[in-house]
Scaffold this motif. Structure first.
Motif, PDB file in Angstrom:
ATOM      1  N   ILE A 152      74.952  -5.858  39.951  1.00  0.00           N
ATOM      2  CA  ILE A 152      74.011  -5.164  40.842  1.00  0.00           C
ATOM      3  C   ILE A 152      74.812  -4.605  42.009  1.00  0.00           C
ATOM      4  O   ILE A 152      75.586  -5.330  42.634  1.00  0.00           O
ATOM      5  CB  ILE A 152      72.926  -6.123  41.360  1.00  0.00           C
ATOM      6  CG1 ILE A 152      72.138  -6.742  40.190  1.00  0.00           C
ATOM      7  CG2 ILE A 152      71.980  -5.396  42.315  1.00  0.00           C
ATOM      8  CD1 ILE A 152      71.234  -7.887  40.610  1.00  0.00           C
ATOM      9  N   ILE A 153      74.629  -3.314  42.303  1.00  0.00           N
ATOM     10  CA  ILE A 153      75.393  -2.676  43.368  1.00  0.00           C
ATOM     11  C   ILE A 153      74.450  -2.091  44.423  1.00  0.00           C
ATOM     12  O   ILE A 153      73.534  -1.330  44.097  1.00  0.00           O
ATOM     13  CB  ILE A 153      76.288  -1.555  42.819  1.00  0.00           C
ATOM     14  CG1 ILE A 153      77.270  -2.100  41.780  1.00  0.00           C
ATOM     15  CG2 ILE A 153      77.054  -0.877  43.947  1.00  0.00           C
ATOM     16  CD1 ILE A 153      78.135  -1.028  41.137  1.00  0.00           C
ATOM     17  N   VAL A 154      74.699  -2.459  45.674  1.00  0.00           N
ATOM     18  CA  VAL A 154      73.944  -1.898  46.792  1.00  0.00           C
ATOM     19  C   VAL A 154      74.927  -1.631  47.935  1.00  0.00           C
ATOM     20  O   VAL A 154      76.087  -2.044  47.885  1.00  0.00           O
ATOM     21  CB  VAL A 154      72.834  -2.849  47.285  1.00  0.00           C
ATOM     22  CG1 VAL A 154      71.821  -3.103  46.182  1.00  0.00           C
ATOM     23  CG2 VAL A 154      73.427  -4.165  47.788  1.00  0.00           C
ATOM     24  N   GLU A 155      74.438  -0.966  48.954  1.00  0.00           N
ATOM     25  CA  GLU A 155      75.219  -0.805  50.179  1.00  0.00           C
ATOM     26  C   GLU A 155      74.606  -1.694  51.263  1.00  0.00           C
ATOM     27  O   GLU A 155      73.383  -1.874  51.321  1.00  0.00           O
ATOM     28  CB  GLU A 155      75.220   0.658  50.627  1.00  0.00           C
ATOM     29  CG  GLU A 155      75.939   1.577  49.659  1.00  0.00           C
ATOM     30  CD  GLU A 155      76.133   2.974  50.220  1.00  0.00           C
ATOM     31  OE1 GLU A 155      76.314   3.102  51.452  1.00  0.00           O
ATOM     32  OE2 GLU A 155      76.106   3.922  49.430  1.00  0.00           O
ATOM     33  N   GLY A 156      75.468  -2.263  52.101  1.00  0.00           N
ATOM     34  CA  GLY A 156      74.961  -3.091  53.179  1.00  0.00           C
ATOM     35  C   GLY A 156      74.199  -2.267  54.193  1.00  0.00           C
ATOM     36  O   GLY A 156      73.103  -2.626  54.623  1.00  0.00           O
ATOM     37  N   LEU A 158      69.271  -8.519  51.469  1.00  0.00           N
ATOM     38  CA  LEU A 158      70.304  -9.344  50.856  1.00  0.00           C
ATOM     39  C   LEU A 158      69.779 -10.673  50.309  1.00  0.00           C
ATOM     40  O   LEU A 158      70.127 -11.043  49.177  1.00  0.00           O
ATOM     41  CB  LEU A 158      71.444  -9.585  51.843  1.00  0.00           C
ATOM     42  CG  LEU A 158      72.683 -10.283  51.290  1.00  0.00           C
ATOM     43  CD1 LEU A 158      73.246  -9.528  50.086  1.00  0.00           C
ATOM     44  CD2 LEU A 158      73.754 -10.416  52.364  1.00  0.00           C
ATOM     45  N   PRO A 159      68.956 -11.434  51.035  1.00  0.00           N
ATOM     46  CA  PRO A 159      68.449 -12.698  50.461  1.00  0.00           C
ATOM     47  C   PRO A 159      67.700 -12.496  49.142  1.00  0.00           C
ATOM     48  O   PRO A 159      67.882 -13.263  48.199  1.00  0.00           O
ATOM     49  CB  PRO A 159      67.526 -13.226  51.556  1.00  0.00           C
ATOM     50  CG  PRO A 159      68.067 -12.638  52.818  1.00  0.00           C
ATOM     51  CD  PRO A 159      68.534 -11.264  52.438  1.00  0.00           C
ATOM     52  N   HIS A 213      65.451   3.497  45.692  1.00  0.00           N
ATOM     53  CA  HIS A 213      66.122   3.002  46.893  1.00  0.00           C
ATOM     54  C   HIS A 213      65.387   1.819  47.522  1.00  0.00           C
ATOM     55  O   HIS A 213      64.211   1.915  47.882  1.00  0.00           O
ATOM     56  CB  HIS A 213      66.254   4.129  47.915  1.00  0.00           C
ATOM     57  CG  HIS A 213      66.889   3.697  49.195  1.00  0.00           C
ATOM     58  ND1 HIS A 213      68.109   3.052  49.248  1.00  0.00           N
ATOM     59  CD2 HIS A 213      66.462   3.802  50.491  1.00  0.00           C
ATOM     60  CE1 HIS A 213      68.410   2.781  50.496  1.00  0.00           C
ATOM     61  NE2 HIS A 213      67.434   3.226  51.272  1.00  0.00           N
ATOM     62  N   ASN A 214      66.107   0.709  47.606  1.00  0.00           N
ATOM     63  CA  ASN A 214      65.607  -0.526  48.222  1.00  0.00           C
ATOM     64  C   ASN A 214      64.322  -1.036  47.575  1.00  0.00           C
ATOM     65  O   ASN A 214      63.595  -1.822  48.186  1.00  0.00           O
ATOM     66  CB  ASN A 214      65.386  -0.336  49.734  1.00  0.00           C
ATOM     67  CG  ASN A 214      66.661  -0.595  50.532  1.00  0.00           C
ATOM     68  OD1 ASN A 214      67.614  -1.183  50.039  1.00  0.00           O
ATOM     69  ND2 ASN A 214      66.670  -0.152  51.777  1.00  0.00           N
ATOM     70  N   ASP A 215      64.056  -0.618  46.344  1.00  0.00           N
ATOM     71  CA  ASP A 215      62.858  -1.068  45.622  1.00  0.00           C
ATOM     72  C   ASP A 215      63.268  -2.196  44.681  1.00  0.00           C
ATOM     73  O   ASP A 215      63.636  -1.971  43.521  1.00  0.00           O
ATOM     74  CB  ASP A 215      62.252   0.102  44.840  1.00  0.00           C
ATOM     75  CG  ASP A 215      60.905  -0.233  44.213  1.00  0.00           C
ATOM     76  OD1 ASP A 215      60.602  -1.444  44.066  1.00  0.00           O
ATOM     77  OD2 ASP A 215      60.170   0.709  43.874  1.00  0.00           O
ATOM     78  N   LEU A 216      63.192  -3.431  45.172  1.00  0.00           N
ATOM     79  CA  LEU A 216      63.666  -4.565  44.383  1.00  0.00           C
ATOM     80  C   LEU A 216      62.696  -4.938  43.265  1.00  0.00           C
ATOM     81  O   LEU A 216      63.092  -5.602  42.307  1.00  0.00           O
ATOM     82  CB  LEU A 216      63.925  -5.764  45.295  1.00  0.00           C
ATOM     83  CG  LEU A 216      64.973  -5.529  46.391  1.00  0.00           C
ATOM     84  CD1 LEU A 216      65.389  -6.848  47.023  1.00  0.00           C
ATOM     85  CD2 LEU A 216      66.186  -4.793  45.837  1.00  0.00           C
ATOM     86  N   GLU A 217      61.450  -4.516  43.385  1.00  0.00           N
ATOM     87  CA  GLU A 217      60.511  -4.720  42.275  1.00  0.00           C
ATOM     88  C   GLU A 217      60.936  -3.872  41.076  1.00  0.00           C
ATOM     89  O   GLU A 217      60.909  -4.348  39.928  1.00  0.00           O
ATOM     90  CB  GLU A 217      59.094  -4.354  42.715  1.00  0.00           C
ATOM     91  CG  GLU A 217      58.043  -4.598  41.636  1.00  0.00           C
ATOM     92  CD  GLU A 217      56.642  -4.278  42.117  1.00  0.00           C
ATOM     93  OE1 GLU A 217      55.727  -4.200  41.253  1.00  0.00           O
ATOM     94  OE2 GLU A 217      56.445  -4.092  43.332  1.00  0.00           O
ATOM     95  N   HIS A 218      61.348  -2.636  41.353  1.00  0.00           N
ATOM     96  CA  HIS A 218      61.856  -1.768  40.293  1.00  0.00           C
ATOM     97  C   HIS A 218      63.136  -2.350  39.696  1.00  0.00           C
ATOM     98  O   HIS A 218      63.319  -2.352  38.474  1.00  0.00           O
ATOM     99  CB  HIS A 218      62.116  -0.370  40.846  1.00  0.00           C
ATOM    100  CG  HIS A 218      62.502   0.625  39.813  1.00  0.00           C
ATOM    101  ND1 HIS A 218      63.288   1.727  40.080  1.00  0.00           N
ATOM    102  CD2 HIS A 218      62.234   0.683  38.474  1.00  0.00           C
ATOM    103  CE1 HIS A 218      63.465   2.415  38.980  1.00  0.00           C
ATOM    104  NE2 HIS A 218      62.854   1.811  37.986  1.00  0.00           N
TER     105      HIS A 218
END
Length: 289
Positions: free
Chosen positions: A241-245, A256-257, A219-224
């Motif tokens: 790529i799928i996420v929730e706002g 988001l950026p 969750h929210n781990d963009l390095e992963h």
């Protein structure tokens, strides 16, 4: 969940209570395991007797009461009954007033509603709904694609497109149907999808129906996420790529950026589920975007 005082719960001996509850649960699990083994053995013996007696004949389907979904419900109810819990599902709301609701004559604060802006029941919204019923009835009486198209559909989609400053928009019957239909249509078995592990069930269902190869990231781990993209992106035609706002159960948001930078670098698409962010986040209520 409304939890009544359990017959095994006392305030004097919390450790003893925990041990008692654990033993009860262990006993129930052993009972269920033995029951499942017995049922499986019975079915196996019945099939063998059937094959011997009538070679080539078709076996009988299970009783509905033997289906795993039903037996699972029975097991959960047994736990609830043993510990004196009330069933949290299908609680009848006699009256709902935004953040407040009435159940069994008692008033509660409702944290399960997604009427975040309090527009359900707003006088202007109610008046518009009544006017629409007077003009079009209570139902368009057909699927939209066949014979159910009405001016209201296009007005709604135009308003959404204007809000998001995009060319056009498509309105589905529900947020769940939006995610399922969009993902299963865009992707197929040649594609990849990378999704946050806390993504909503509707997103997971769409992924499953698409037959795309799926990779969850922490969750929210963009390095992963980037590690997964680096390892697997070249193995698929398209990547999503799928996420929730806004994650409704946790209240946090996606970066988001950074996600846009990743999707650009790895040649992927980015899907942001704004179901809980629209009207709530941003200076103008446009969600995370």
């Amino acid at each position: 969940m409304d939890v009544r005082r359990s017959e095994v719960e006392t305030t004097e001996h919390p450790t003893e209570n925990a041990v008692t509850r654990a033993l009860i649960l262990a006993g129930l699990k052993v009972k269920w395991i033995l029951g499942d083994l017995y049922a499986g053995l019975t079915r196996t013996l019945a099939r063998r007797r059937h094959d011997v007696a009538e070679p080539g004949a078709f076996p009988k389907s299970q009783q509905f009461s033997d289906l795993p979904a039903y037996t699972s419900i029975i097991k959960h109810r047994a736990v609830a009954d043993r510990f004196n819990f009330t069933d949290p599902f299908y609680r009848c709301h006699e009256r709902s007033r935004g953040a407040l609701t009435t159940i069994d004559g008692r008033e509660y604060v409702n944290f399960a509603s997604y009427d975040y802006l309090g527009l359900n029941g707003h006088p202007l919204v109610a008046a518009a709904a009544k006017a629409a019923i007077d003009e079009h009835g209570t139902s368009v009486s057909a699927s939209r694609i066949v014979a159910g198209e009405r001016p209201l559909h296009r007005q709604l989609e135009g308003a959404i497109a204007d809000l998001y400053e995009t060319v056009t928009a498509v309105a589905f019957v529900s947020g769940h149907a939006t995610n399922v239909s969009t993902i299963s249509t865009l992707l197929d078995s040649d594609d990849l999808v990378f999704y946050d592990e806390l993504a909503h069930n509707s997103l997971l269902t769409g992924i499953k129906l698409s037959n795309a190869k799926a990779f969850p990231f922490r969750h929210n781990d963009l390095e992963h996420l980037e590690n997964l993209l680096r390892l697997h992106r070249r193995t698929g035609r398209n990547a999503l790529i799928i996420v929730e706002g806004l994650y409704s159960m946790d209240g946090d948001i996606a970066d988001l950026p950074a996600l846009v930078a990743l999707k650009e670098h790895y040649g992927a698409w980015l899907m942001v589920d704004e179901a809980h962010g629209l009207g709530v986040l941003g200076a103008h209520g446009k969600g995370l975007a």
